[in-house]
Enzyme design. Structure first.
Site, PDB file in Angstrom:
ATOM      1  N   HIS A 186      52.577  31.543  60.958  1.00  0.00           N
ATOM      2  CA  HIS A 186      52.189  30.484  61.900  1.00  0.00           C
ATOM      3  C   HIS A 186      53.297  30.204  62.907  1.00  0.00           C
ATOM      4  CE1 HIS A 186      54.795  27.558  59.750  1.00  0.00           C
ATOM      5  NE2 HIS A 186      54.408  28.188  58.652  1.00  0.00           N
ATOM      6  N   CYS A 202      55.724  28.588  55.379  1.00  0.00           N
ATOM      7  CA  CYS A 202      55.707  29.996  54.977  1.00  0.00           C
ATOM      8  C   CYS A 202      56.554  30.829  55.927  1.00  0.00           C
ATOM      9  CB  CYS A 202      54.269  30.495  54.918  1.00  0.00           C
ATOM     10  SG  CYS A 202      53.298  29.796  53.547  1.00  0.00           S
TER      11      CYS A 202
END
Length: 228
Positions: A186, A202
């Site tokens: 992302h 993440c």
């Protein structure tokens, strides 16, 4: 009878004049120079590279430009020889070295710098892009809420997409055997964190980079996550 000499008086007068004149002579030798200011620091990346990370409007949201002084040459988007053995179109995440590769043809790969959060170390192996989202909403995991309740607790029911959302402008959701791995690739609103280990999240890219990657990767693309 000897006549008093004027020499001592004349010598004393000359000496006095010399002494009085000396500061003026010395002052005339001193140059009033303003110190030359040190040159301003220059970005380590080229103007063309800096421009790729400039401000833009996307989906009705303003994406701030990344300060060129904060761009690290190692982590800007660039084409490099493919260091992996995977085929064209494969995404390879290398958490240990803070890189993500999109394998290209002719032995090359497009390399992106990434920041790695705790959740980015909890999965390794092969997966696929289950789906993608533009300006995604976000809900912190229970573990994230427990770890940072003041920061993440207010969003236990979710945060809508936007510039303040920690998933940034785009997100790719990884699935394995039809199951959500909870692993995300992302964007981020903290570009300074690229190349760093961070507490949450993440695999994050600068918003300008995740927009570029999003347009290149289809649903179902193979993703290989190396051990962190």
């Amino acid at each position: 009878m000897s006549v008093p000499s004027d020499e001592p008086r004349q010598f004393s007068r000359r000496t006095l004049l010399c002494v009085l004149a000396s500061p003026l002579v010395l002052a005339a030798c001193v140059t009033d120079r303003t110190p030359t200011p040190a040159p301003a620091p220059q970005p380590l990346v080229s103007p063309a590279d800096a421009a790729r990370y400039g401000a833009r409007v996307d989906g009705g949201f303003d994406i701030p430009g990344v300060d060129p002084m904060e761009l690290k040459p190692r982590y800007i988007r660039q084409l490099v020889p493919n260091p992996t053995s995977y085929g064209t179109g494969t995404l390879v995440v290398d958490p240990a070295n803070r890189f993500l590769y999109l394998v290209q043809e002719n032995g090359m790969a497009l390399r992106y710098g990434v920041g790695v959060g705790k959740e980015g170390l909890e999965f390794s192996g092969t997966a696929n892009v289950g789906y993608k989202r533009t300006w995604p909403s976000w809900r912190p995991t229970d573990a994230m809420i427990a770890r940072e309740p003041e920061r993440n607790g207010p969003w236990k029911n979710g945060m809508p997409g936007g510039p303040q959302n920690p998933l940034g402008a785009r997100a790719l959701y990884l699935f394995k055997n039809g199951q959500d791995t909870l692993y995300r690739i992302h964007g981020t609103n903290e570009p300074w964190s690229i190349g760093e280990a961070v507490s949450s999240g993440c695999i994050r890219l600068m918003n300008q980079d995740i927009i570029d990657l999003y347009g290149r990767v289809p649903d179902g693309a193979k993703v290989v996550v190396l051990p962190g």
